[in-house]
Design an enzyme around this catalytic site. Structure first.
Site, PDB file in Angstrom:
ATOM      1  N   ARG A  29       0.830  -1.209   0.000  1.00  0.00           N
ATOM      2  CA  ARG A  29       0.000   0.000   0.000  1.00  0.00           C
ATOM      3  C   ARG A  29       0.865   1.260   0.000  1.00  0.00           C
ATOM      4  NH1 ARG A  29      -5.003  -1.985   0.507  1.00  0.00           N
ATOM      5  NH2 ARG A  29      -5.135  -3.908   1.736  1.00  0.00           N
ATOM      6  N   VAL A  96      10.202   8.267  -6.845  1.00  0.00           N
ATOM      7  CA  VAL A  96      10.992   7.120  -6.369  1.00  0.00           C
ATOM      8  C   VAL A  96      11.609   6.409  -7.579  1.00  0.00           C
ATOM      9  CG1 VAL A  96      10.952   4.943  -5.097  1.00  0.00           C
ATOM     10  CG2 VAL A  96       9.506   6.841  -4.346  1.00  0.00           C
ATOM     11  N   HIS A 100       7.544   1.340 -10.518  1.00  0.00           N
ATOM     12  CA  HIS A 100       6.369   0.971  -9.719  1.00  0.00           C
ATOM     13  C   HIS A 100       5.113   1.301 -10.505  1.00  0.00           C
ATOM     14  CE1 HIS A 100       7.807   4.993  -8.590  1.00  0.00           C
ATOM     15  NE2 HIS A 100       6.548   5.332  -8.456  1.00  0.00           N
ATOM     16  N   HIS A 102       1.259   2.052 -10.173  1.00  0.00           N
ATOM     17  CA  HIS A 102       0.218   2.448  -9.215  1.00  0.00           C
ATOM     18  C   HIS A 102      -1.088   1.753  -9.585  1.00  0.00           C
ATOM     19  CE1 HIS A 102       2.243   6.192  -7.550  1.00  0.00           C
ATOM     20  NE2 HIS A 102       2.922   6.064  -8.681  1.00  0.00           N
TER      21      HIS A 102
HETATM   22  P1  AMP Z   1       5.825   8.302  -8.027  1.00  0.00           P
HETATM   23  O1  AMP Z   1       5.392   9.723  -7.832  1.00  0.00           O
HETATM   24  O2  AMP Z   1       5.183   7.656  -9.203  1.00  0.00           O
HETATM   25  O3  AMP Z   1       7.332   8.146  -8.012  1.00  0.00           O
HETATM   26  O4  AMP Z   1       5.231   7.513  -6.796  1.00  0.00           O
HETATM   27  C1  AMP Z   1       5.943   7.206  -5.655  1.00  0.00           C
HETATM   28  C2  AMP Z   1       4.916   6.784  -4.633  1.00  0.00           C
HETATM   29  O5  AMP Z   1       5.582   6.078  -3.597  1.00  0.00           O
HETATM   30  C3  AMP Z   1       4.160   7.942  -3.979  1.00  0.00           C
HETATM   31  O6  AMP Z   1       2.772   7.772  -4.215  1.00  0.00           O
HETATM   32  C4  AMP Z   1       4.533   7.816  -2.504  1.00  0.00           C
HETATM   33  O7  AMP Z   1       3.455   8.133  -1.660  1.00  0.00           O
HETATM   34  C5  AMP Z   1       4.929   6.362  -2.400  1.00  0.00           C
HETATM   35  N1  AMP Z   1       5.868   6.037  -1.355  1.00  0.00           N
HETATM   36  C6  AMP Z   1       7.034   6.662  -1.059  1.00  0.00           C
HETATM   37  N2  AMP Z   1       7.664   6.046  -0.039  1.00  0.00           N
HETATM   38  C7  AMP Z   1       6.872   4.990   0.307  1.00  0.00           C
HETATM   39  C8  AMP Z   1       6.965   3.962   1.292  1.00  0.00           C
HETATM   40  N3  AMP Z   1       8.021   3.887   2.130  1.00  0.00           N
HETATM   41  N4  AMP Z   1       5.969   3.041   1.362  1.00  0.00           N
HETATM   42  C9  AMP Z   1       4.919   3.106   0.523  1.00  0.00           C
HETATM   43  N5  AMP Z   1       4.769   4.051  -0.419  1.00  0.00           N
HETATM   44  C10 AMP Z   1       5.728   4.981  -0.530  1.00  0.00           C
END
Ligand code: AMP
Ligand code: ZN
Length: 114
Positions: A29, A96, A100, A102
């Protein structure tokens, strides 16, 4: 990668609410959910972003998509509809540097996205 937060979640060094474990993927999540269901599906191996994806990742991409659909079904949003998003680069808000997918659902999602 030692300094990659998603690698550390995969290694279970950083806590996360893991909802699916596959041979090539993990799903957990999002800590800042943008919808009632907001899960991230990531490769176990460190792949920075789509620029590193090639033909050798066919099985991985298939597992990411099938896992996303299984998660959506289990969370009860598959029938009503959900969105799969890959943010790429700054303009898309990618933060990040570990690939990933979403999985967003559980509310009416607007189009185009903001
Ligand atoms: P993006 O903007 O596509 O790089 O999405 C990165 C996502 O990772 C964001 O929606 C963050 O809320 C989520 N995120 C960052 N750190 C964590 C974590 N430790 N656990 C879960 N989600 C995270
Ligand atoms: Zn990583």
């Amino acid at each position: 990668m030692d300094d990659c937060v998603f690698c550390r979640i995969v290694a279970e060094e950083v806590p996360a609410d893991i909802v699916a474990r596959g041979s090539l993927t993990r799903a957990f999540r999002d800590t800042n959910p943008q919808a009632p269901v907001h899960v991230l599906v990531v490769p176990v191996e460190h792949v920075a972003d789509v620029t590193e994806v090639g033909a050798q990742h066919g099985e991985l991409l298939a597992e990411m998509v099938t896992t996303a659909h299984q998660v959506a079904a289990r969370e009860g949003v598959a029938e009503g509809g959900y969105r799969l998003v890959l943010n790429v680069g700054d303009d898309a808000g990618n933060t990040v540097p570990h690939l990933h997918l979403h999985v967003l659902g559980g509310r009416r999602l607007t189009w185009p996205p903001g």
